[in-house]
Design an enzyme around this catalytic site. Structure first.
Site, PDB file in Angstrom:
ATOM      1  CG  ASP A 121      35.860  41.564  37.548  1.00 51.28           C
ATOM      2  OD1 ASP A 121      35.364  41.170  36.468  1.00 51.28           O
ATOM      3  OD2 ASP A 121      37.044  41.908  37.660  1.00 51.28           O
ATOM      4  CE  LYS A 165      40.618  42.002  36.657  1.00 50.19           C
ATOM      5  NZ  LYS A 165      39.347  42.695  36.326  1.00 50.19           N
ATOM      6  CE  LYS A 171      39.645  41.812  40.242  1.00 51.70           C
ATOM      7  NZ  LYS A 171      38.593  42.746  39.778  1.00 51.70           N
TER       8      LYS A 171
END
Length: 234
Positions: A101, A194, A165
């Site tokens: 991430d 996400k 995300k």
């Protein structure tokens, strides 16, 4: 996208495999991190997302458990140079991470430095994909206008990212349903979404899925899944 989920129709496996159990708080002890891994294995979530320093320990603890290990790159501000982010990514992969991430360069996205933002994401994505790992690009929506959110999503997709995300969970605000819908509309079906920072209940997780979310970062994993079991009588 599936038909709308409800608490009555969603399965425990679907809920669990939506969750990346978050182990990112800076004050966590190793004992607490390993307890988090045990919880993640017990509930069979998609992954744990741990601090870079903990990747090796988590990978060892979760070997054979069916739970992936993820970590963060350029966290939480995205302001490391691209070379540093790539080095972080490669070390995390060496230590056993399967998901990364990464935070894009937030201030430079806001400055219109699109070529740099694209290349920054692409460099990490190339390194990850060479090792069959996936990349989730964190936009940190709390600091962005809707136009900047869309541009961040589009640049992430062009750079080959697997997910976009909403947040790190450490900005003034986290995911919103409006942001999830906007991000879903801004990328093709190849790219997943996400949420982070705000999915703390079963009802919010279900609402997020219906808004276009594929994964969410969560610390309330046990509470969410236990609530589902209670409400479904399982």
């Amino acid at each position: 996208m599936t038909d709308r989920w409800t608490v009555e129709t969603i399965t425990e496996e679907k809920v669990a495999k939506t969750i990346d159990h978050s182990l990112l708080r800076p004050e966590l002890t190793l004992e607490e991190v390993l307890a988090g891994c045990a919880l993640a294995a017990a509930y069979q979530v998609a992954s744990v997302c741990c601090r870079p320093l903990d990747v090796g320990r988590c990978a060892g603890a979760l070997e054979g458990a069916g739970v992936l290990v993820g970590t963060v790159v350029g966290f939480p501000h995205g302001s490391s140079t691209t070379a540093v982010k790539v080095a972080e990514a490669e070390r995390a992969l060496d230590d056993g991470a399967a998901e990364l991430d990464m935070v894009l360069p937030i201030g430079w996205l806001r400055s219109g430095e699109d070529a740099y933002v694209h290349d920054d994401i692409a460099a990490v994505t190339v390194a990850a994909h060479a090792r069959r790992a996936i990349v989730k690009v964190i936009l940190e929506n709390a600091y962005l206008s809707d136009e900047q959110k869309v541009r961040g999503c589009e640049l992430s997709e062009k750079a080959g990212a697997d997910y976009v995300k909403t947040s790190t969970g450490y900005a003034p605000s986290g995911s919103t349903m409006d942001d999830l819908r906007l991000m879903r509309a801004s990328v093709s079906e190849r790219v997943k979404i996400k949420a982070a920072g705000g999915i703390r209940t079963l009802d919010l997780l279900v609402e997020g899925l219906n808004a276009g979310m594929d994964r969410c970062g969560a610390t309330a994993t046990a509470a969410i899944i236990d609530d589902l079991r209670q409400r479904q009588g399982s």
